[in-house]
Each structure stands twice: as structure tokens, then as C-alpha cells.
Design an enzyme around this catalytic site. Structure first.
Site, PDB file in Angstrom:
ATOM      1  N   SER A   1       0.820  -1.207   0.000  1.00  0.00           N
ATOM      2  CA  SER A   1       0.000   0.000   0.000  1.00  0.00           C
ATOM      3  C   SER A   1       0.855   1.258   0.000  1.00  0.00           C
ATOM      4  O   SER A   1       2.021   1.248   0.400  1.00  0.00           O
ATOM      5  CB  SER A   1      -0.901   0.022   1.234  1.00  0.00           C
ATOM      6  OG  SER A   1      -1.550  -1.209   1.404  1.00  0.00           O
TER       7      SER A   1
HETATM    8  N1  SAH Z   1      -0.651  -4.875   4.080  1.00  0.00           N
HETATM    9  C1  SAH Z   1       0.131  -5.206   2.913  1.00  0.00           C
HETATM   10  C2  SAH Z   1      -0.580  -4.951   1.597  1.00  0.00           C
HETATM   11  C3  SAH Z   1      -1.780  -5.796   1.449  1.00  0.00           C
HETATM   12  S1  SAH Z   1      -2.210  -6.221  -0.206  1.00  0.00           S
HETATM   13  C4  SAH Z   1       1.481  -4.523   2.941  1.00  0.00           C
HETATM   14  O1  SAH Z   1       1.773  -3.791   3.896  1.00  0.00           O
HETATM   15  O2  SAH Z   1       2.278  -4.756   2.031  1.00  0.00           O
HETATM   16  C5  SAH Z   1      -3.573  -7.276   0.226  1.00  0.00           C
HETATM   17  C6  SAH Z   1      -3.168  -8.658   0.675  1.00  0.00           C
HETATM   18  O3  SAH Z   1      -4.346  -9.286   1.157  1.00  0.00           O
HETATM   19  C7  SAH Z   1      -2.617  -9.523  -0.434  1.00  0.00           C
HETATM   20  O4  SAH Z   1      -1.333  -9.978  -0.106  1.00  0.00           O
HETATM   21  C8  SAH Z   1      -3.626 -10.668  -0.507  1.00  0.00           C
HETATM   22  O5  SAH Z   1      -3.024 -11.935  -0.786  1.00  0.00           O
HETATM   23  C9  SAH Z   1      -4.216 -10.653   0.882  1.00  0.00           C
HETATM   24  N2  SAH Z   1      -5.526 -11.298   1.011  1.00  0.00           N
HETATM   25  C10 SAH Z   1      -6.609 -11.203   0.202  1.00  0.00           C
HETATM   26  N3  SAH Z   1      -7.617 -11.968   0.689  1.00  0.00           N
HETATM   27  C11 SAH Z   1      -7.153 -12.555   1.836  1.00  0.00           C
HETATM   28  C12 SAH Z   1      -7.699 -13.470   2.784  1.00  0.00           C
HETATM   29  N4  SAH Z   1      -8.941 -13.953   2.674  1.00  0.00           N
HETATM   30  N5  SAH Z   1      -6.925 -13.862   3.819  1.00  0.00           N
HETATM   31  C13 SAH Z   1      -5.664 -13.405   3.959  1.00  0.00           C
HETATM   32  N6  SAH Z   1      -5.091 -12.547   3.094  1.00  0.00           N
HETATM   33  C14 SAH Z   1      -5.813 -12.129   2.033  1.00  0.00           C
END
Ligand code: SAH
Length: 215
Positions: A62
């Protein structure tokens, strides 16, 4: 592995402040986590710009100002046990780990979880644990949580996550149709229900059910 120079760091913090990240503890936590460690390859040189960037498994790290605003909205205290759903690069979890007592972060991609785990060890963060799991179900074995931060967009705040909040606890979650504009929501668990507040428009990758396949 030199980290940002003083001028670059000053610009990074200035961009955060000018976008509304004003909480001193949050700014100090973000000053202390080198975002360059969480971004790989050709994008690493842009790590200190206020931009989301691609990471492995087709996901994104992000934008720093969004990390700051979400962290600020979560009202983290040093006594908190926090769950983050969506480890991604591990950057947001590392920022949370500098503010909270204990952080659990889950992602559906084992590859992202392994990489984040290695980084946490390298930078000496010992109060954060990365786990491969479907975070839409929360993390029942460590529940309840003081704070829950969801960094993927759900159509509604997921019921299991609401149930895993302590009374008085806070969850921050982007809510909306996956590709359209979403709204960042703060959910507060009261003694007898939940209170909802809209914070700002955001755009996140969707919260998907089940585990992902690496590659
Ligand atoms: N917080 C992260 C960015 C998140 S991007 C950072 O600091 O870099 C969103 C993430 O959510 C992705 O890696 C994706 O794989 C994860 N995601 C999506 N659905 C999910 C679920 N049901 N359980 C766990 N992770 C999930």
C-alpha cells in the site's frame, strides 16, 4: 541495505504529514521501518515515494500515506494485541509491531508469508507472527483482538472478524465492490453492538476466500 538518506526520509515524512498523518507515534513508527526492505527489484528505488508498488503474487504494497492513515484510524496502544489481514509485503505489520504489544498477520499466499517472516527476523522484530491463513475467517486460535486491520477490500465487514474483536475493540476495513471505489470504515465494538464510521475513500485488492497458489 543503507536505507533512505536524511533528505529522502524528510520528504517521506513530509508527504505523510501533508496527507493527514499527524499522529506522532504513527509518524515515529513509520520513520523507524525502512520501506525499501519490503519492496524488491526495480521498484526498490521508488520505495520512499508515496505510491503503492507491485510485490510478488500479483499483490501490492500500500501507499505509505494510506498505511499511515489506516494505522492512525486504528488507535493502536502499546498494550494491544492486533490482527492484520493481508500481510502482503509485511510493511504494514512491521509498522503495527512498533506500536502494539503483539501483532499477528495473515495472508492467503504462503510465499508472501515466508518472505515477510524472513524480513521480520532480519530487522529484529520479535513481536510479530506471520501465518498462512484465510483471514476472512479471522484467526480463532489467537482471538479475541484489541484491534483488527484489514488491508484487502470486503463487500461487508466480515462477520468472523467482528466476532473476534474485544468489547471496546476497533477494526479498520475497506468496504465496497472489489474494483470500484471503496470506503475505509472504522467499526467499534460496544458493550451491546457495533458502531460504524466512514473514514475516507480508498482502493484495495479484494479480500478473497481460501488460500492462494504461489507462483
Ligand atoms: N498490508 C500489505 C498490503 C496488502 S495487499 C502490505 O503492507 O504490504 C492485500 C493482501 O491481502 C494480499 O497480499 C492478498 O493476498 C491478501 N488477502 C486477500 N484476501 C485474503 C484473505 N482472505 N486472507 C488473507 N489474506 C488475504
Amino acid at each position: 541495505m543503507t536505507g533512505p538518506g536524511p533528505d529522502v526520509l524528510m520528504q517521506f515524512l513530509y508527504a505523510l504529514r501533508s496527507k493527514g498523518v499527524t499522529d506522532k507515534a504513527v509518524l515515529t513508527a513509520m520513520e523507524g521501518v525502512d520501506r525499501g526492505r519490503f519492496v524488491r527489484g526495480i521498484f526498490a528505488e521508488r520505495a520512499y515515494e508515496d505510491l503503492p508498488l507491485p510485490i510478488a503474487c500479483g499483490q501490492t504494497i500500500s501507499q505509505p500515506s494510506v498505511v499511515g492513515l489506516m494505522t492512525q484510524a486504528l488507535e493502536v496502544t502499546p498494550r494491544d494485541k492486533v490482527l492484520e489481514v493481508g500481510t502482503g509485503s509485511g510493511y504494514q505489520a512491521a509498522v503495527l509491531a512498533r506500536l502494539a504489544r503483539r501483532v499477528y498477520t495473515v495472508d492467503r499466499f504462503p510465499q508472501l508469508v515466508r518472505a515477510a517472516r524472513d524480513l521480520f527476523a532480519e530487522i529484529g522484530l520479535s513481536n510479530v507472527t506471520a501465518i498462512t491463513a484465510d483471514g476472512s475467517r479471522g484467526l480463532p486460535e489467537q482471538a479475541p483482538f484489541d484491534k483488527i486491520l484489514v488491508t484487502a477490500a470486503a463487500e461487508d465487514p466480515p462477520g468472523p472478524l467482528m466476532a473476534q474483536l474485544k468489547p471496546g475493540g476497533v477494526m479498520v476495513v475497506p468496504v465496497g465492490q472489489s474494483d470500484a471505489v471503496q470506503t475505509l470504515i472504522r467499526v467499534r465494538r460496544l458493550a451491546d453492538g457495533y458502531d460504524y464510521q466512514e473514514i475516507r475513500p480508498v482502493r484495495f485488492v479484494p479480500l478473497l476466500e481460501g488460500l492462494g497458489k504461489d507462483g
